[in-house]
Write a protein that holds these residues in place. Structure first.
Motif, short mmCIF file in Angstrom:
data_model
loop_
_atom_site.label_atom_id
_atom_site.label_comp_id
_atom_site.label_asym_id
_atom_site.label_seq_id
_atom_site.Cartn_x
_atom_site.Cartn_y
_atom_site.Cartn_z
N VAL A 85 0.80 -1.23 0.00
CA VAL A 85 0.00 -0.07 0.06
C VAL A 85 0.96 1.32 0.13
N VAL A 86 0.64 2.20 -0.71
CA VAL A 86 1.10 3.53 -0.85
C VAL A 86 0.18 4.33 -0.29
N VAL A 87 0.59 5.14 0.84
CA VAL A 87 -0.08 6.32 1.61
C VAL A 87 0.14 7.63 1.18
N ILE A 88 -0.85 8.22 0.41
CA ILE A 88 -0.29 9.33 -0.08
C ILE A 88 -0.93 10.64 0.87
N THR A 89 -0.06 11.53 1.25
CA THR A 89 -0.44 12.96 1.84
C THR A 89 0.02 13.99 0.96
N ILE A 90 0.07 13.75 -0.09
CA ILE A 90 0.37 14.83 -1.17
C ILE A 90 -0.70 15.59 -1.29
N VAL A 91 -0.36 16.98 -1.43
CA VAL A 91 -1.46 17.99 -1.43
C VAL A 91 -1.85 18.65 -2.86
N GLY A 92 -2.96 19.18 -2.88
CA GLY A 92 -3.41 19.92 -4.32
C GLY A 92 -3.27 19.15 -5.52
N ALA A 93 -2.80 19.95 -6.58
CA ALA A 93 -2.57 19.60 -7.92
C ALA A 93 -1.40 18.47 -8.03
N ASP A 94 -0.61 18.55 -7.04
CA ASP A 94 0.53 17.70 -7.14
C ASP A 94 0.09 16.24 -6.89
N ALA A 95 -1.02 15.95 -6.28
CA ALA A 95 -1.56 14.73 -5.72
C ALA A 95 -1.98 14.14 -7.01
N VAL A 96 -2.77 14.75 -7.92
CA VAL A 96 -3.36 14.49 -8.96
C VAL A 96 -2.16 13.77 -9.98
N THR A 97 -0.99 14.63 -10.10
CA THR A 97 -0.12 14.37 -10.57
C THR A 97 0.73 13.21 -10.48
N PHE A 98 0.75 12.76 -8.95
CA PHE A 98 1.37 11.52 -8.62
C PHE A 98 0.51 10.36 -8.99
N VAL A 99 -0.73 10.31 -8.97
CA VAL A 99 -1.78 9.30 -8.92
C VAL A 99 -1.67 8.96 -10.56
N LYS A 100 -1.86 10.06 -11.48
CA LYS A 100 -1.54 9.72 -12.70
C LYS A 100 -0.34 9.23 -13.24
#
Length: 393
Positions: A228-243
């Motif tokens: 499992v990867v646990v994401i606490t990246i915020v804002g548009a950066d989180a969208v970039t990461f998931v993509k």
């Protein structure tokens, strides 16, 4: 959420929050019986968190509009909104706070989003004894008579989520967040709960604000053997990461837990990219409860059928209602009386009844574990009311 860097009958009146500062205002200014009660809504309408800013604004605005449309408060007085942009910047947030209090003479301020801005504003808020209504999930620790929080704390989101994750998603976790205090504190709590569950954290990493390329991080996650990867990246950066995570083909191998995930993120991702994401939340738009359906219907009637309704919207709406009820109970627009009257109340939120504690001015919240399925957030587990420890302990 913390970043260390940088009225129909719409009787709410709008004024700006820019320009030269006026003279100092006392915490309470006597007003004529029919004068509007000014409320500042200070949100990030620029600087990277515009979507959250607009969502917070609409939630607070709707509560104030509904109060006005019901005849106002204190014998027919209307609420007047003073809208201000903190630009997702602490220095600007302090400047706007001073203007709202000293020039515009607001009775309360609703906002901001980031903890950096909130913390920067706090000395001004306390100096002028003006209520600050904060409705964003954050790392905890705020204890002030002048700050009232409708906020998910680590005890709301992390503590109950980890046992569920260990049982249903995997036992090896890789923590990745933006390089700020909120992700760091959330991950510290996550690590502690993982250790209690006798699972393991196989990696922890923090990325700079505005990161564009997560390839190296994705390689580390895969090579670490994470379930499992646990994401606490915020804002548009989180969208970039998931993509980029999806493009790298990792979705079939590794599950995603995403703190702070809501309908705004779903709108920024394809169905394939978002499917399977698990998140803690206090509210989702398609929650199958009468109070949720009624809230969403009212919101869509006011803002349009395509308007996004999220946890951010519900939090700001509900906290603003606590303020409105506090004004009614106080029987005056005296700030100190409102502060005393706000707490100790129970109100119906979009997800059940919630309490606003007098001990530390934080809300006891109803919590959900949700998952994206075919582009829609659906409830995996309804945890009910979770009472977090006092933040003034």
């Amino acid at each position: 959420m913390h970043l260390n860097s940088r009225i129909s009958r719409r009787k709410v009146l709008f004024t700006g929050a820019a320009g030269a500062l006026a003279g100092l205002a006392m915490p309470y200014v006597a007003r004529a019986a029919g004068d509007p009660i000014k409320v500042g809504i200070l949100q990030p309408f620029s600087g990277g968190l515009e979507v959250l800013g607009q969502q917070g604004f609409q939630g607070a605005e709707m509560a104030l509009l509904e109060a006005n449309e019901a005849g106002g408060v204190l014998g027919g007085r209307m609420f007047e909104i003073v809208k201000a942009d903190d630009r997702t910047d602490p220095k600007t947030a302090v400047e706007r706070t001073s203007e709202l209090i000293r020039r515009d003479k607001v009775t309360a301020i609703i906002g901001p989003v980031t903890s950096a801005n909130r913390d920067a504003m706090l000395p001004t808020i306390e100096r002028y004894k003006t209520p600050l209504l904060y409705a964003t999930d954050y790392e905890g620790g705020v204890c002030s008579r002048y700050v009232t929080c409708y906020s998910a704390l680590p005890a709301h989101w992390v503590n109950p989520l980890v046992p569920y994750a260990v049982e249903n998603l995997g036992k090896a976790f890789y923590l990745v967040g933006s390089d700020y205090v909120w992700p760091q504190k959330m991950n510290k709590a996550f690590r502690e709960e993982v250790e209690k569950a006798k699972a393991k954290v196989v990696g922890e990493e923090y990325t700079p604000w505005g990161a564009k390329d997560y390839a190296a991080t994705l390689r580390k996650i895969e090579s670490a053997g994470a379930d499992v990867v646990v994401i606490t990246i915020v804002g548009a950066d989180a969208v970039t990461f998931v993509k980029q995570f999806a493009a790298a083909g990792l979705q079939s191998k590794i599950k995603i837990i995403f703190s702070g995930f809501n309908e705004n993120y779903v709108a920024g991702l394809s169905e394939a990219e978002s499917n399977g994401i698990v998140a803690p939340s206090n509210f989702i738009a398609n929650l199958d409860k009468p109070e949720a359906k009624a809230f969403v219907q009212r919101f869509h009637t006011r803002y349009g059928a395509n308007a996004v309704v999220s946890n951010t919207t519900d939090a700001h709406y509900t906290l603003t209602r606590f303020f409105i009820e506090g004004v009614k109970k106080a029987g005056a627009d005296d700030k100190e009386k409102i502060l005393a009257a706000m707490v100790g109340q129970s109100l119906m939120s979009g997800n059940g009844e919630v309490d606003l504690r007098a001990s530390d001015r934080h809300a006891d919240l109803n919590v959900l574990i949700v998952q994206v399925d075919n582009g829609q957030l659906k409830v995996l587990k309804d945890l009910g009311r979770i009472v977090a420890p006092s933040q003034c302990g």
